[in-house]
Design a protein around this motif. Structure first.
Motif, PDB file in Angstrom:
ATOM      1  N   HIS A  32       0.826  -1.212   0.000  1.00 35.01           N
ATOM      2  CA  HIS A  32       0.000   0.000   0.000  1.00 35.01           C
ATOM      3  C   HIS A  32       0.868   1.273   0.000  1.00 35.01           C
ATOM      4  CE1 HIS A  32      -3.802  -2.074   0.255  1.00 35.01           C
ATOM      5  NE2 HIS A  32      -3.283  -2.856   1.177  1.00 35.01           N
ATOM      6  N   GLU A  33       2.021   1.169  -0.630  1.00 38.89           N
ATOM      7  CA  GLU A  33       2.922   2.309  -0.766  1.00 38.89           C
ATOM      8  C   GLU A  33       3.026   2.718  -2.241  1.00 38.89           C
ATOM      9  OE1 GLU A  33       3.946   3.792   1.778  1.00 38.89           O
ATOM     10  OE2 GLU A  33       4.135   2.354   3.420  1.00 38.89           O
ATOM     11  N   ALA A  36      10.655  11.137   2.844  1.00 42.11           N
ATOM     12  CA  ALA A  36      10.493   9.950   2.002  1.00 42.11           C
ATOM     13  C   ALA A  36      11.797   9.191   1.798  1.00 42.11           C
ATOM     14  CB  ALA A  36       9.920  10.340   0.645  1.00 42.11           C
ATOM     15  N   LEU A  37      11.628   7.896   1.643  1.00 37.94           N
ATOM     16  CA  LEU A  37      12.744   6.990   1.326  1.00 37.94           C
ATOM     17  C   LEU A  37      12.281   6.065   0.210  1.00 37.94           C
ATOM     18  CD1 LEU A  37      15.046   5.011   3.707  1.00 37.94           C
ATOM     19  CD2 LEU A  37      13.665   3.746   2.058  1.00 37.94           C
ATOM     20  N   SER A  38      13.142   5.800  -0.753  1.00 39.71           N
ATOM     21  CA  SER A  38      12.770   4.885  -1.840  1.00 39.71           C
ATOM     22  C   SER A  38      13.780   3.755  -1.940  1.00 39.71           C
ATOM     23  CB  SER A  38      12.670   5.625  -3.174  1.00 39.71           C
ATOM     24  OG  SER A  38      13.922   6.111  -3.592  1.00 39.71           O
ATOM     25  N   ALA A  51      10.104   3.348   7.315  1.00 42.34           N
ATOM     26  CA  ALA A  51      10.792   2.589   6.278  1.00 42.34           C
ATOM     27  C   ALA A  51      11.777   1.587   6.874  1.00 42.34           C
ATOM     28  CB  ALA A  51      11.533   3.542   5.345  1.00 42.34           C
ATOM     29  N   ASP A  52      11.827   0.417   6.269  1.00 44.14           N
ATOM     30  CA  ASP A  52      12.820  -0.599   6.601  1.00 44.14           C
ATOM     31  C   ASP A  52      13.403  -1.094   5.278  1.00 44.14           C
ATOM     32  OD1 ASP A  52      14.386  -2.679   7.387  1.00 44.14           O
ATOM     33  OD2 ASP A  52      12.836  -3.752   8.510  1.00 44.14           O
ATOM     34  N   PRO A  53      14.450  -0.448   4.765  1.00 44.85           N
ATOM     35  CA  PRO A  53      14.990  -0.807   3.451  1.00 44.85           C
ATOM     36  C   PRO A  53      15.384  -2.272   3.318  1.00 44.85           C
ATOM     37  CG  PRO A  53      15.953   1.245   4.244  1.00 44.85           C
ATOM     38  CD  PRO A  53      15.176   0.682   5.389  1.00 44.85           C
TER      39      PRO A  53
END
Length: 249
Positions: free
Chosen positions: A99-100, A199-201, A225-227
């Motif tokens: 859901h991102e 934000a993190l991608s 976020a958990d990359p």
């Protein structure tokens, strides 16, 4: 007048279309003339031709906007069309799991172009849009595309000024070079607050035998976020699209 006489009809038409942007999607004839440096009578003639063909539309306010005919023509671009159709079901699956925001991009010269995006209703806001361009050095998809670009492309980007979007944006060429090597080593890229501070991608490549042709990413709120957990999901999506793309040839 001499400069005007030296411009071809094609260059004038392209200049008119290039006058429009996300910040200025609607223009009057006078505004188009100022932006292109062309005389108002020339703008009037060329705009009338574009209007008749459908490349421009004129609203009730008298302003001109890009017409749907250009969207129809643009949708025929083979690199975007086939890739988008094959990637969209995978992007939808990735969205359903997280859901991102899910994004798909390709490289065009020294920039990237977003060719599809699914926006999460409650996901972090993003600055991207379908058809929009962005620098390669700041986003997750951009880092993937740059890491796998030809050496001459990498050197051009590294030699040029690197725009800073936030305090986290990598603008040091040596550090960026190291980051690109890490992307190639791990098989994914992380852009942590490099475009916006919330934000993190996480992005992964889409490959064909000739090399990386696109990148897919998740964009999530930095504070949740958990990359490490997201990377396998994005990499798996990239592999699925890669297989579909290779099987379609």
């Amino acid at each position: 007048m001499r400069a005007e006489a030296g411009r071809s009809v094609t260059s004038k038409v392209l200049a008119l279309l290039d006058a429009f942007s996300p910040a200025t999607p609607a223009l009057t004839l006078s505004e188009m003339a100022r932006r292109t440096g062309m005389p108002l009578p020339t703008v009037h003639r060329r705009a009338a031709e574009l209007l008749a063909w459908g490349a421009l539309e004129r609203g009730d306010d008298g302003r001109y906007r890009i017409g749907l005919r250009l969207w129809e023509v643009g949708s025929l671009a083979p690199r975007g069309l086939g890739l988008r159709e094959l990637a969209l079901p995978v992007m939808e699956d990735l969205y359903e799991v997280t859901h991102e925001n899910v994004q798909l991009a390709v490289r065009q010269d020294l920039e990237l172009v977003f060719i599809e995006r699914i926006a999460g209703r409650h996901a972090v806001p993003v600055l991207t849009r379908v058809g929009g361009r962005f620098a390669l050095h700041a986003t997750g998809v951009g880092l993937v595309l740059l890491a796998h670009a030809p050496a001459e492309v990498q050197e051009q980007v590294l030699a040029a000024p690197l725009e800073r979007y936030t305090d986290m944006t990598i603008t040091n060429p040596r550090r960026l070079r190291s980051c690109l090597a890490e992307v190639r080593r791990t098989g994914y890229a992380v852009s942590d607050r490099q475009v916006t501070m919330d934000a993190l991608s996480v992005a992964a490549p889409i490959r064909v035998p000739e090399g990386v042709v696109a990148a897919i990413s998740l964009v999530v709120a930095h504070d949740r976020a958990d990359p490490v957990a997201l990377a396998p999901l994005v990499q798996a999506a990239g592999r699925v699209v890669s297989r579909a793309l290779n099987n379609s040839v």
